[in-house]
Each structure stands twice: as structure tokens, then as C-alpha cells.
Scaffold this motif. Sequence first.
Motif, short mmCIF file in Angstrom:
data_model
loop_
_atom_site.label_atom_id
_atom_site.label_comp_id
_atom_site.label_asym_id
_atom_site.label_seq_id
_atom_site.Cartn_x
_atom_site.Cartn_y
_atom_site.Cartn_z
N GLY A 1 0.84 -1.21 0.00
CA GLY A 1 0.00 0.00 0.00
C GLY A 1 0.87 1.24 0.00
N ALA A 2 2.03 1.15 -0.68
CA ALA A 2 3.03 2.23 -0.62
C ALA A 2 2.59 3.50 -1.34
CB ALA A 2 4.34 1.73 -1.21
N SER A 3 1.58 3.41 -2.21
CA SER A 3 1.17 4.59 -2.97
C SER A 3 0.04 5.35 -2.29
CB SER A 3 0.72 4.16 -4.36
OG SER A 3 -0.22 3.09 -4.22
N GLY A 4 -0.42 4.88 -1.13
CA GLY A 4 -1.55 5.52 -0.46
C GLY A 4 -1.12 6.64 0.47
N GLY A 5 -2.11 7.17 1.21
CA GLY A 5 -1.84 8.28 2.12
C GLY A 5 -0.76 7.94 3.12
N VAL A 6 -0.90 6.80 3.80
CA VAL A 6 0.10 6.41 4.81
C VAL A 6 1.37 5.91 4.11
CG1 VAL A 6 0.60 4.89 6.75
CG2 VAL A 6 -1.73 5.76 6.44
N GLY A 7 1.19 5.11 3.05
CA GLY A 7 2.33 4.46 2.40
C GLY A 7 3.36 5.43 1.85
N THR A 8 2.90 6.53 1.24
CA THR A 8 3.87 7.48 0.65
C THR A 8 4.73 8.13 1.75
OG1 THR A 8 2.02 9.04 0.55
CG2 THR A 8 2.70 8.02 -1.52
N PHE A 9 4.13 8.31 2.94
CA PHE A 9 4.94 8.84 4.06
C PHE A 9 5.85 7.73 4.61
CE2 PHE A 9 1.23 11.84 4.57
CZ PHE A 9 1.91 12.95 4.12
N ALA A 10 5.33 6.51 4.65
CA ALA A 10 6.12 5.40 5.20
C ALA A 10 7.38 5.17 4.38
CB ALA A 10 5.26 4.13 5.26
N VAL A 11 7.26 5.23 3.05
CA VAL A 11 8.44 5.04 2.20
C VAL A 11 9.50 6.09 2.56
CG1 VAL A 11 9.33 5.17 -0.17
CG2 VAL A 11 7.16 3.99 0.28
N GLN A 12 9.08 7.34 2.67
CA GLN A 12 10.04 8.43 2.92
C GLN A 12 10.66 8.33 4.32
OE1 GLN A 12 8.77 12.41 1.22
NE2 GLN A 12 6.83 11.34 1.09
N THR B 1 0.55 -0.45 -11.11
CA THR B 1 1.40 -0.01 -12.23
C THR B 1 1.51 1.51 -12.33
OG1 THR B 1 0.49 -1.94 -13.36
CG2 THR B 1 1.82 -0.43 -14.68
N ARG B 2 0.36 2.20 -12.24
CA ARG B 2 0.39 3.64 -12.52
C ARG B 2 1.15 4.42 -11.45
NH1 ARG B 2 -3.77 7.26 -10.64
NH2 ARG B 2 -4.46 6.43 -8.66
N ASN B 3 1.41 3.79 -10.29
CA ASN B 3 2.10 4.52 -9.22
C ASN B 3 3.57 4.13 -9.05
OD1 ASN B 3 -0.09 6.12 -8.42
ND2 ASN B 3 -0.98 4.40 -7.31
N VAL B 4 4.04 3.20 -9.89
CA VAL B 4 5.41 2.70 -9.73
C VAL B 4 6.43 3.84 -9.78
CG1 VAL B 4 7.21 1.34 -10.88
CG2 VAL B 4 4.94 0.36 -10.52
N GLU B 5 6.29 4.70 -10.76
CA GLU B 5 7.26 5.79 -10.95
C GLU B 5 7.24 6.76 -9.77
OE1 GLU B 5 7.79 8.78 -14.51
OE2 GLU B 5 7.27 6.76 -15.18
N MET B 6 6.04 7.11 -9.32
CA MET B 6 5.90 8.06 -8.20
C MET B 6 6.56 7.49 -6.94
SD MET B 6 3.80 8.56 -5.25
CE MET B 6 2.24 7.72 -5.46
N VAL B 7 6.29 6.20 -6.67
CA VAL B 7 6.83 5.58 -5.44
C VAL B 7 8.35 5.43 -5.53
CG1 VAL B 7 6.81 3.43 -4.11
CG2 VAL B 7 4.65 4.48 -4.79
N ALA B 8 8.86 5.11 -6.73
CA ALA B 8 10.32 5.03 -6.90
C ALA B 8 10.91 6.43 -6.65
CB ALA B 8 10.66 4.54 -8.30
N GLY B 9 10.21 7.45 -7.09
CA GLY B 9 10.69 8.83 -6.90
C GLY B 9 10.75 9.24 -5.43
N LEU B 10 9.98 8.53 -4.57
CA LEU B 10 10.03 8.84 -3.13
C LEU B 10 11.24 8.18 -2.47
CD1 LEU B 10 6.24 8.36 -2.21
CD2 LEU B 10 7.46 10.51 -2.60
#
Length: 321
Positions: free
Chosen positions: A146-157, A172-181
Amino acid sequence: MKAIVQERYGSPDILEFRDVPTPTPGPGEVLVKVAAASLNARDWHVLRGDPYLSRLTFGLRRPKQPILGTDFAGVVVAGDGFEPGEEVYGEHDGAFAEYVVAPAKVVDRKPANLTFEQAAALPLAANTALQGLKDVDKGRSVLINGASGGVGTFAVQIAKARGARVTAVCSTRNVEMVAGLGADRVVDYRKEDFAATGERHDLVFDLVGNRSLRDLRRVLAPGGTLLISGGGVYEGGSLLGPIGLVLRSQLVKPLIRDEVVLLNAKPSRANLAALRGLAEAGDLTPVVDRTYPLAEAADAMRYLEGEHARAKVVLTVHAAP
Ligand SMILES: NC(=O)c1ccc[n+]([C@@H]2O[C@H](COP(=O)([O-])OP(=O)(O)OC[C@H]3O[C@@H](n4cnc5c(N)ncnc54)[C@H](OP(=O)(O)O)[C@@H]3O)[C@@H](O)[C@H]2O)c1
């Protein structure tokens, strides 16, 4: 003042944008003129009263707090320990309104480098990520489902800021955004099953609740921790919803060696200050997918309920001073 009001449980159609009395702060409280408020999965649990068991907390027949929303950023009007005009952010029920009263202990100075919209995106979701990752340190391996969601994008960082190796699972559509984090490896769940890769992690942080305990434990390294936070119920009408996985995890707990932890993130000024520190150091930048005016909160909730918003959805309330 204008607010988003729910008199009963139901779909976003029942939300009303209407006049309500402006709240007044009591001892230990702060009155904030809201500039922006963000949506969380919690808001649709409250809106729908789903799973039914959650009504024991939210209110049996109708929500105890009729104004929806918990995350806000704005300007202090009056209150304990703050100067009028101070720019703040915080987490308290009743945030989808022109003004909110919150206990001073869940309000803190807004990160200076963030807009009100960005700051409003932080409290509940980033605090959940912060608390979930509190024991993670350098060199640990973390998987975030769930890395592309509200909590997940903060968790990755936050995991990256702690020096962890991060495997992030999203569509698929969020792969690039999540890699960018900063994720070291991104698993596209539409193409690859993270439970079948043979890779193992010290911490598995589940933010989706769509996999069996067996699958989640399969990717744990020996002595690793499985962190369960909840899961979706957007179709509504469930007795237990994500609580089912939570209960099963507690039943098997005495029988297994893996550590299974249930996350119940609580707001605090100390945590808001820690998030401010991360934001001001450039380690935490909210990803805001869409913004809606307060009056269109029902549309924002409809979008959020699909469970595929890219990170955060934000309501704009008063123009920034
Ligand atoms: N325990 C606590 O204290 C606490 C606090 C906050 C949140 N939570 C819970 O944590 C969960 C996540 O919250 P959130 O705000 O991050 O939600 P969100 O923004 O709606 O994120 C949902 C995530 O789930 C993914 N997803 C949706 N359908 C999927 C599927 N079929 N397979 C795999 N992934 C799927 C989405 O990825 P794609 O869009 O890329 O598909 C997205 O990353 C919620 O269930 C919430 O209730 C618990």
C-alpha cells in the motif's frame, strides 16, 4: 461557520455543506481558522459507520461528532499556549469546517517550508507511518504493502530517512511516483506477487489488508515483525471488515514465533514536532493528488473511497493569509 455535516451513517450523498455554530475553545484548547483539511481512510470508516463494530467507538446510531474530518492546517484565532496568527497544523475530529477547536496537545507549529495544503496532508497519515516505523533503523529491510496511499507514501520516505532498505508494493500507474520517493525496489502488484518472490524482510507493514496472514508472514525474515494497520471496507456493510484480519492475527499470535503488532496510532504534539523536523529537513514531502473546495467534500470522499487516490486528497477552506 460552514461545515461538512453527517447526521447519520451512509454514503457521501448524505453529507451536507451547511451553517453550524462556530465552536469556542475551553481550557487547554485552541480555536483554529482552517486553511486546509485532508481526507483519510478513517473518514470513510466514520462516514459509513463501517465496519459496524467501529460504531462502538464512533457512535452507535449516529456519529458522536457530526462534523467529518480530522486533519487540518490553519491559523490560530485564540487558545492555550499559542499566539493569535500562528500557523499550525493538527489532528482532531471536526476538521472539515471553517473553524475547528482542538486540544492544544494535538496541535503544533506548521512546517515552515510547506503550504497549508501540504501541512494538512500530514497529521494522521504521516503519524501512522512514523509510529509504525519507530523501531526501524539503518540497514533494516522493510516491505510496505500500500506504498502509494496516504500512509504508504509517508512510510516510504520515513523508512528511507531512517536508512532502511525499502520494498514498496503498489499498482502499475504509481510505480514511478513511489520510486521517486526513494523506494529501493518497487513491486507492481498487477505484474508480480510480493509473497512469491522469495525475498524476506525485517518489517512487513501492511496498509491494504487484502492478503492472508500466511502470505504476509511468508515474506518475514526470521525474528521479523508483521505490522497490521487495518484495511479497506469501501463497499460498506461489513460486521468486522479489516478487524477480521486483526482478530485472526491475535488468535495465531501465541502459536507462532513471528511478532505480529497491531498499529493504533495516536496523535501527539511530540509526533507533530517530529514530522515538522522531517519536513523541514527535506526528508518528508507530502504527495497531494487532488484538492477540492470544502463545499465539494462529498466528491472528494467519493474519490477517496475508490482506494486508488495517489497519496493524499485535500480540501481547501480559507485562502492562505
Ligand atoms: N491503525 C491505524 O492507526 C491506522 C491509521 C491510519 C490508517 N490506517 C489504515 O491503513 C490503511 C491505509 O490507509 P491510507 O490512508 O494509506 O489509504 P489509501 O490512501 O486509500 O491507500 C490505499 C492503498 O491500498 C492500495 N490498494 C488498493 N487496492 C489494492 C489491491 N487490490 N491490492 C493491493 N493494493 C491495493 C493502493 O494502491 P494503488 O492505488 O497503487 O492500487 C494504495 O496504496 C487503511 O485501511 C486505514 O484504515 C490505520
